[in-house]
Design a protein around this motif. Structure first.
Motif, mmCIF file in Angstrom:
data_model
loop_
_atom_site.group_PDB
_atom_site.id
_atom_site.type_symbol
_atom_site.label_atom_id
_atom_site.label_comp_id
_atom_site.label_asym_id
_atom_site.label_seq_id
_atom_site.Cartn_x
_atom_site.Cartn_y
_atom_site.Cartn_z
ATOM 1 N N ASP A 123 -0.754 -7.360 9.036
ATOM 2 C CA ASP A 123 -0.267 -6.040 8.643
ATOM 3 C C ASP A 123 -1.196 -5.016 9.282
ATOM 4 O OD1 ASP A 123 0.126 -3.551 7.272
ATOM 5 O OD2 ASP A 123 1.172 -4.655 5.686
ATOM 6 N N ILE B 48 -7.645 -6.006 0.688
ATOM 7 C CA ILE B 48 -6.771 -6.104 1.866
ATOM 8 C C ILE B 48 -7.066 -7.384 2.649
ATOM 9 C CG2 ILE B 48 -6.277 -5.090 4.139
ATOM 10 C CD1 ILE B 48 -6.666 -2.325 2.813
ATOM 11 N N HIS C 70 -4.880 -11.092 3.192
ATOM 12 C CA HIS C 70 -4.617 -11.731 4.491
ATOM 13 C C HIS C 70 -5.223 -13.148 4.543
ATOM 14 C CE1 HIS C 70 -3.466 -7.710 5.889
ATOM 15 N NE2 HIS C 70 -2.996 -8.269 6.983
ATOM 16 N N PRO D 213 1.015 -7.045 1.931
ATOM 17 C CA PRO D 213 1.045 -7.031 3.399
ATOM 18 C C PRO D 213 2.449 -7.294 3.949
ATOM 19 C CG PRO D 213 -0.747 -8.428 2.579
ATOM 20 C CD PRO D 213 0.119 -8.084 1.407
#
Length: 360
Positions: free
Chosen positions: A256, A333, A337, A213
């Motif tokens: 991101d 993803i 984060h 990210p």
């Protein structure tokens, strides 16, 4: 409850006293004596209900109610001694019964406290066990992802190069045929399938070599809006109505945007595809407990409990032409984060994916 018990004790004392005095004096004989013994009943009941305080209090009350017999009717010294003994018995029974009742009550409270502590220990042990199982599952998943990632990277690299050559050669051959010729249609199919394979290879590479990210202050609602714009045409074709509930308080956060668009795009497309006969897609965003929360809910076919357990595993898919990598990439993803993704669903009642990302 307490008032009722006091009334019961008072009623017993009054009834015994009235019966005792109505029978008469010494001439009543054994019956009169038995009625005097009945004072023991409310004494023991009070001791059981209120412990030593209740036993002593009612025994004193019984002694006071019984004491006129010391001065009325009695001329026999033996009966005088008997009455004094009776008063002593009232006090003795009230005290002993009260002490025993209090001891039993204290012991019961200790047992209840011990059971409560055991229940709390069992609950904490269960929570810790669940955490250990989850951690173990995450480690296994990480191992699988690592092994599959290496395998996917190698396969994708080996496939991608000849795939590019095939596509280039087909495009050259395509120029030799007019659109109205029969073989032109087969060439178009070949190009379409080549593009599909290339897309699958891209997914493999995205899974095998995840992008780290690049955090920037971006408005998450803008990313969600962008995804809904991209999927609007597909939603219309499927007869899906989109309800958007984005909270402006989410504002700009360090995220991101590109990676989150990819994650939300996977979730939205899955939701639309889960409603082949139309339905409602609801997308919400908001702040909760120091984190951004995004919910994507559909009214589609739902997900079985067995499938939910494998939902984010690589290569697991319920779609005919799916690769099983979309949700695995989405999971990674969100994980990168420092967030979580959860799903709630029942067969035939749709599904709700909840993405939670901590923000400062």
């Amino acid at each position: 409850m307490k008032r009722t018990r006091i009334l019961v004790l008072a009623g017993l004392l009054a009834l015994i006293t009235l019966s005792h005095y109505l029978v008469g004096g010494a001439q009543a004989g054994i019956l009169h004596g038995l009625l005097g013994h009945l004072y023991i009943l409310p004494i023991m009941v009070a001791a059981y209900w209120y412990g030593i305080k209740g036993g002593i209090s009612v025994s004193i009350a019984s002694s006071v109610l019984f004491s006129p017999h010391l001065f009325l009717h009695w001329r026999d010294p033996f009966l005088d001694i008997y009455n004094y003994v009776e008063l002593f018995l009232f006090l003795f029974i009230g005290g002993v019964t009260g002490v025993l009742s209090q001891m039993e009550r204290n012991q019961r409270l200790r047992y209840e406290e011990a059971i409560s502590r055991l229940d709390e220990s069992h609950r904490k042990l269960k929570e810790q066990t669940d955490v250990l199982f989850q951690t173990e599952e995450q480690l296994r998943r990480a191992d699988r992802l690592s092994a599959l990632g290496e395998l996917s990277a190698g396969m994708a690299h080996e496939i991608r190069n000849p795939l590019g050559s095939i596509k280039g050669a087909v495009e050259i051959i395509k120029d030799d045929y007019a659109p109205d010729e029969a073989k032109y249609e087969f060439i178009q199919i070949l190009l379409k399938e080549t593009d599909r394979l290339n897309h699958i290879v891209q997914e493999f590479l995205g899974f095998a070599r995840p992008k780290n990210p690049e955090f920037q202050f971006v408005d998450l609602n803008d990313s969600i809006d962008s995804v809904l714009t991209l999927t609007a045409q597909e939603a219309r074709k499927a007869g899906v109505t989109v309800e958007k509930k984005l909270d402006p308080a989410v504002g700009k956060r360090s995220l991101d945007a590109g990676l989150l668009k990819q994650a939300f795009l996977n979730l939205v497309l899955n939701a639309i595809q889960a409603m082949p006969r139309g339905g409602v897609l609801t997308v919400e965003s908001g702040l909760r407990n120091g984190a951004v929360e995004v919910k994507i809910a559909d009214t589609g076919v739902g997900i079985s409990e067995e499938d939910r357990k494998k939902l984010f595993s690589p290569f697991f898919t319920t779609k005919k032409n799916g690769t099983g990598l979309g949700l695995a990439i989405t999971y990674r993803i969100i994980q990168n984060h420092r967030g979580t993704i959860d799903v709630a669903s029942k067969r035939g009642k749709g599904a709700t994916f909840t993405v939670t990302i901590p923000v400062s």
